[in-house]
Write a protein that holds these residues in place. Structure first.
Motif, PDB file in Angstrom:
ATOM      1  N   PHE A 286       0.818  -1.219   0.000  1.00  0.00           N
ATOM      2  CA  PHE A 286       0.000   0.000   0.000  1.00  0.00           C
ATOM      3  C   PHE A 286       0.846   1.262   0.000  1.00  0.00           C
ATOM      4  CE2 PHE A 286      -3.376  -2.850   0.567  1.00  0.00           C
ATOM      5  CZ  PHE A 286      -4.598  -2.172   0.534  1.00  0.00           C
ATOM      6  N   MET A 287       2.063   1.176   0.532  1.00  0.00           N
ATOM      7  CA  MET A 287       2.918   2.360   0.569  1.00  0.00           C
ATOM      8  C   MET A 287       3.356   2.811  -0.822  1.00  0.00           C
ATOM      9  SD  MET A 287       5.388   2.245   3.921  1.00  0.00           S
ATOM     10  CE  MET A 287       4.706   2.491   5.566  1.00  0.00           C
ATOM     11  N   PHE A 288       3.251   1.917  -1.796  1.00  0.00           N
ATOM     12  CA  PHE A 288       3.568   2.311  -3.168  1.00  0.00           C
ATOM     13  C   PHE A 288       2.581   3.368  -3.680  1.00  0.00           C
ATOM     14  CE2 PHE A 288       5.706  -1.943  -3.375  1.00  0.00           C
ATOM     15  CZ  PHE A 288       6.979  -1.465  -3.692  1.00  0.00           C
ATOM     16  N   PHE A 289       1.387   3.404  -3.072  1.00  0.00           N
ATOM     17  CA  PHE A 289       0.364   4.354  -3.513  1.00  0.00           C
ATOM     18  C   PHE A 289       0.425   5.678  -2.755  1.00  0.00           C
ATOM     19  CE2 PHE A 289      -1.332   0.064  -4.263  1.00  0.00           C
ATOM     20  CZ  PHE A 289      -1.646   0.150  -5.614  1.00  0.00           C
ATOM     21  N   THR A 290       1.264   5.755  -1.726  1.00  0.00           N
ATOM     22  CA  THR A 290       1.325   6.956  -0.892  1.00  0.00           C
ATOM     23  C   THR A 290       1.637   8.228  -1.682  1.00  0.00           C
ATOM     24  OG1 THR A 290       1.976   5.641   1.042  1.00  0.00           O
ATOM     25  CG2 THR A 290       2.375   8.018   1.137  1.00  0.00           C
ATOM     26  N   PRO A 291       2.675   8.245  -2.528  1.00  0.00           N
ATOM     27  CA  PRO A 291       2.988   9.489  -3.258  1.00  0.00           C
ATOM     28  C   PRO A 291       1.838   9.988  -4.126  1.00  0.00           C
ATOM     29  CG  PRO A 291       4.826   7.956  -3.382  1.00  0.00           C
ATOM     30  CD  PRO A 291       3.674   7.201  -2.808  1.00  0.00           C
ATOM     31  N   ASN A 292       1.172   9.077  -4.866  1.00  0.00           N
ATOM     32  CA  ASN A 292       0.070   9.489  -5.740  1.00  0.00           C
ATOM     33  C   ASN A 292      -1.135   9.971  -4.944  1.00  0.00           C
ATOM     34  OD1 ASN A 292       1.380   8.995  -8.168  1.00  0.00           O
ATOM     35  ND2 ASN A 292       0.729   6.849  -8.235  1.00  0.00           N
ATOM     36  N   CYS A 293      -1.436   9.288  -3.841  1.00  0.00           N
ATOM     37  CA  CYS A 293      -2.561   9.705  -3.005  1.00  0.00           C
ATOM     38  C   CYS A 293      -2.323  11.093  -2.430  1.00  0.00           C
ATOM     39  CB  CYS A 293      -2.778   8.709  -1.866  1.00  0.00           C
ATOM     40  SG  CYS A 293      -3.492   7.137  -2.386  1.00  0.00           S
ATOM     41  N   THR A 294      -1.111  11.329  -1.959  1.00  0.00           N
ATOM     42  CA  THR A 294      -0.782  12.630  -1.377  1.00  0.00           C
ATOM     43  C   THR A 294      -0.855  13.725  -2.424  1.00  0.00           C
ATOM     44  OG1 THR A 294       0.714  11.493   0.151  1.00  0.00           O
ATOM     45  CG2 THR A 294       0.904  13.885   0.013  1.00  0.00           C
ATOM     46  N   LYS A 295      -0.414  13.406  -3.636  1.00  0.00           N
ATOM     47  CA  LYS A 295      -0.434  14.394  -4.717  1.00  0.00           C
ATOM     48  C   LYS A 295      -1.859  14.780  -5.092  1.00  0.00           C
ATOM     49  CE  LYS A 295       1.467  15.157  -9.368  1.00  0.00           C
ATOM     50  NZ  LYS A 295       2.252  14.547 -10.465  1.00  0.00           N
ATOM     51  N   LYS A 296      -2.761  13.811  -5.087  1.00  0.00           N
ATOM     52  CA  LYS A 296      -4.144  14.071  -5.509  1.00  0.00           C
ATOM     53  C   LYS A 296      -5.030  14.579  -4.367  1.00  0.00           C
ATOM     54  CE  LYS A 296      -4.160  10.686  -9.271  1.00  0.00           C
ATOM     55  NZ  LYS A 296      -4.790   9.448  -9.816  1.00  0.00           N
ATOM     56  N   LEU A 297      -4.802  14.058  -3.163  1.00  0.00           N
ATOM     57  CA  LEU A 297      -5.699  14.369  -2.050  1.00  0.00           C
ATOM     58  C   LEU A 297      -5.122  15.339  -1.033  1.00  0.00           C
ATOM     59  CD1 LEU A 297      -6.872  10.696  -1.346  1.00  0.00           C
ATOM     60  CD2 LEU A 297      -8.091  12.427  -2.692  1.00  0.00           C
ATOM     61  N   GLY A 298      -3.806  15.560  -1.081  1.00  0.00           N
ATOM     62  CA  GLY A 298      -3.170  16.369  -0.056  1.00  0.00           C
ATOM     63  C   GLY A 298      -2.868  15.515   1.171  1.00  0.00           C
ATOM     64  N   LYS A 299      -2.069  16.040   2.068  1.00  0.00           N
ATOM     65  CA  LYS A 299      -1.675  15.261   3.242  1.00  0.00           C
ATOM     66  C   LYS A 299      -2.857  14.997   4.169  1.00  0.00           C
ATOM     67  CE  LYS A 299       3.089  16.949   3.123  1.00  0.00           C
ATOM     68  NZ  LYS A 299       4.109  17.795   3.769  1.00  0.00           N
ATOM     69  N   VAL A 300      -3.597  16.034   4.497  1.00  0.00           N
ATOM     70  CA  VAL A 300      -4.741  15.878   5.389  1.00  0.00           C
ATOM     71  C   VAL A 300      -5.802  14.982   4.762  1.00  0.00           C
ATOM     72  CG1 VAL A 300      -6.593  17.073   6.619  1.00  0.00           C
ATOM     73  CG2 VAL A 300      -4.326  18.108   6.481  1.00  0.00           C
ATOM     74  N   GLY A 301      -6.060  15.184   3.478  1.00  0.00           N
ATOM     75  CA  GLY A 301      -7.051  14.370   2.776  1.00  0.00           C
ATOM     76  C   GLY A 301      -6.669  12.905   2.751  1.00  0.00           C
ATOM     77  N   THR A 302      -5.396  12.622   2.539  1.00  0.00           N
ATOM     78  CA  THR A 302      -4.919  11.240   2.504  1.00  0.00           C
ATOM     79  C   THR A 302      -5.107  10.562   3.861  1.00  0.00           C
ATOM     80  OG1 THR A 302      -3.278  11.729   0.793  1.00  0.00           O
ATOM     81  CG2 THR A 302      -2.908   9.767   2.135  1.00  0.00           C
ATOM     82  N   ILE A 303      -4.692  11.252   4.917  1.00  0.00           N
ATOM     83  CA  ILE A 303      -4.825  10.675   6.260  1.00  0.00           C
ATOM     84  C   ILE A 303      -6.286  10.474   6.619  1.00  0.00           C
ATOM     85  CG2 ILE A 303      -4.367  11.030   8.714  1.00  0.00           C
ATOM     86  CD1 ILE A 303      -1.905  12.668   7.907  1.00  0.00           C
TER      87      ILE A 303
END
Length: 445
Positions: free
Chosen positions: A296-313
């Motif tokens: 799942f950590m492979f998706f962390t950079p893309n999620c953060t880019k699209k959702l932002g840090k707060v949105g991802t968490i």
């Protein structure tokens, strides 16, 4: 020449870290199950000991500038090994208390030293820093995965040998621990002791790569920053309290830390004793969930880019709640309990850890740069206090009855939901105004 020494030191550290994670995997699985039989009060309050170990590790880490990394790493290996030997060879309640604290301190300190150690020896080749961090984490999780699975399988195998029954019979017997005869129960305990003793010996092996580390005083003795006066410390704390973003994150992290203490150390206890899944299978289910962390950590950079840090968490926290509820309701799935609960464990672990790197980054973003060291201490101190409170809550209230291990998932789900809402309500504007807020050093909020 220096670069070669630095790389060798990192490689030796990774080897010791893998062995440490092997011991850690057994500690959080086999050892907790062993305590469940040998000293229930420790097992049910295990997260409190984690909190104590966090404080001790933080204190020991302060000695790095004086004694270096190597001596502390030697302490990690020795304390973990001695803890396992003590738990097996000394049949006293106080010995189990000390062994639990020693083992947790050893593995926790080893983990805590990872960041400063890698940072220290990648100064000469900064372009490879992330590469070494990633490799260390991945290799560590592999060790954790192997230990969690093999620990359960080896206990069952040792149980079958000691009790002189087949592996299948031993595996079936571990489904209903409370129904074991006194003779089989004694054989089961002896099997656990055998495995823990072997792991203690393995922990000693980690002394070898640590002894091979070539350390110089210049590696850890750096120019000290001026000591802050009491007035400056109070002023820094006051600024943190006035910063509504730092308060929101601190409350969020406190809620998550308390919730984690309700179930993360007791996966196999719940699977084995509440859902009656045999020891080997329950350990396999938990160990496979650790694979999800890496995937799942492979998706962390893309999620953060699209959702932002707060949105991802926020999304990962909220999305993990349904799977926690499925785990807690595992007794309703009948013959499908293993695949359904196993899949839920896998997805929950992946979602919860997908945002872990973002969590670390966000904790440093919500406050001005000059207050980051102070805030780091505040966050760690809060996590330690909350872990202790969570451990005492499980030991004295929640886990008094076996049903508490099931209720823990429902309580944790509620706390996760509250934590997610606190984070989003407190920091949702920050998700789109990072630079503006980080640069506002002196602003009161």
């Amino acid at each position: 020449m220096e670069e070669r020494r630095d790389k060798r030191n990192i490689v030796y550290f990774i080897i010791s870290y893998i062995i440490n994670n092997l011991a850690s995997g057994v500690l959080y699985d086999t050892f907790v199950n062993y305590l469940q039989e040998a000293q229930t009060s420790i097992a049910t309050s295990f997260w409190a000991f984690y909190g104590y170990a966090t404080f001790i590790s933080a204190a020991l880490l302060l000695f790095v500038p004086k004694i270096g990394y190597k001596k502390l790493l030697l302490f990690c290996s020795l304390s973990t090994a001695c803890a396992f030997f003590g738990a097996v060879c000394m049949d006293f309640t106080w010995a189990l208390y000390i062994a639990t604290l020693l083992a947790l301190t050893g593995v926790q300190l080893h983990f805590t030293m990872l960041s400063p150690f890698i940072a220290c020896y990648t100064e000469a080749f900064k372009d490879q820093e992330i590469h070494w961090y990633t490799r260390t984490y991945y290799m560590g999780y592999i060790g954790y995965f192997l230990a969690t699975y093999l620990g359960g399988a080896f206990v069952v195998k040792a149980f079958s040998c000691v009790a002189n029954i087949s592996y299948a019979q031993a595996q079936e017997a571990t489904r209903y621990m409370t129904h074991l005869s006194s003779g089989l129960h004694q054989s089961y305990m002896d099997a656990n002791r055998m495995v823990l003793f072997v792991v203690g010996c393995i922990a000693l092996i980690s002394l070898i790569p640590v002894l091979c580390i070539s350390e110089k005083k210049s590696d850890y003795q750096m120019e000290l920053t001026p000591r802050l006066s009491l007035k400056e410390k109070i002023n820094g704390a006051r600024q943190l309290l006035l910063n509504r973003y730092s308060r929101a994150y601190l409350l969020y992290w406190a809620l998550i830390s308390f919730a984690m203490g309700l179930f993360t150390s007791y996966y196999t206890v719940y699977l084995n004793r509440n859902l009656h899944i045999d020891k080997a299978t329950s350990s396999l289910m938990v160990s496979i969930s650790y694979v999800a962390i890496v995937l799942f950590m492979f998706f962390t950079p893309n999620c953060t880019k699209k959702l932002g840090k707060v949105g991802t968490i926020f999304l990962t926290v909220m999305a993990s709640i349904p799977f926690m509820l499925m785990i807690g309701n595992g007794n309703y799935f009948g013959k499908y309990v293993v695949p359904v609960v196993g899949a839920s464990l896998f997805i929950r672990a992946g979602l919860a850890n997908l945002s872990s790197p973002v969590d670390s980054a966000l904790s440093m973003d919500v406050i001005p740069k000059d207050l980051r060291p102070v805030y780091t201490s505040v966050v760690n101190f809060t996590a330690g206090i909350v872990s202790i409170l969570s451990g005492h809550f499980t030991g004295k209230i929640l886990f008094v009855h076996q049903s508490g291990y099931q209720q823990a998932y429902f309580l944790a789900a509620i706390l996760y939901a509250i934590a997610g809402i606190v984070l989003y309500q407190g920091l949702h504007t920050f998700n789109h105004k990072e630079n503006e807020i980080v640069l506002s050093k002196g602003e009161k909020r």
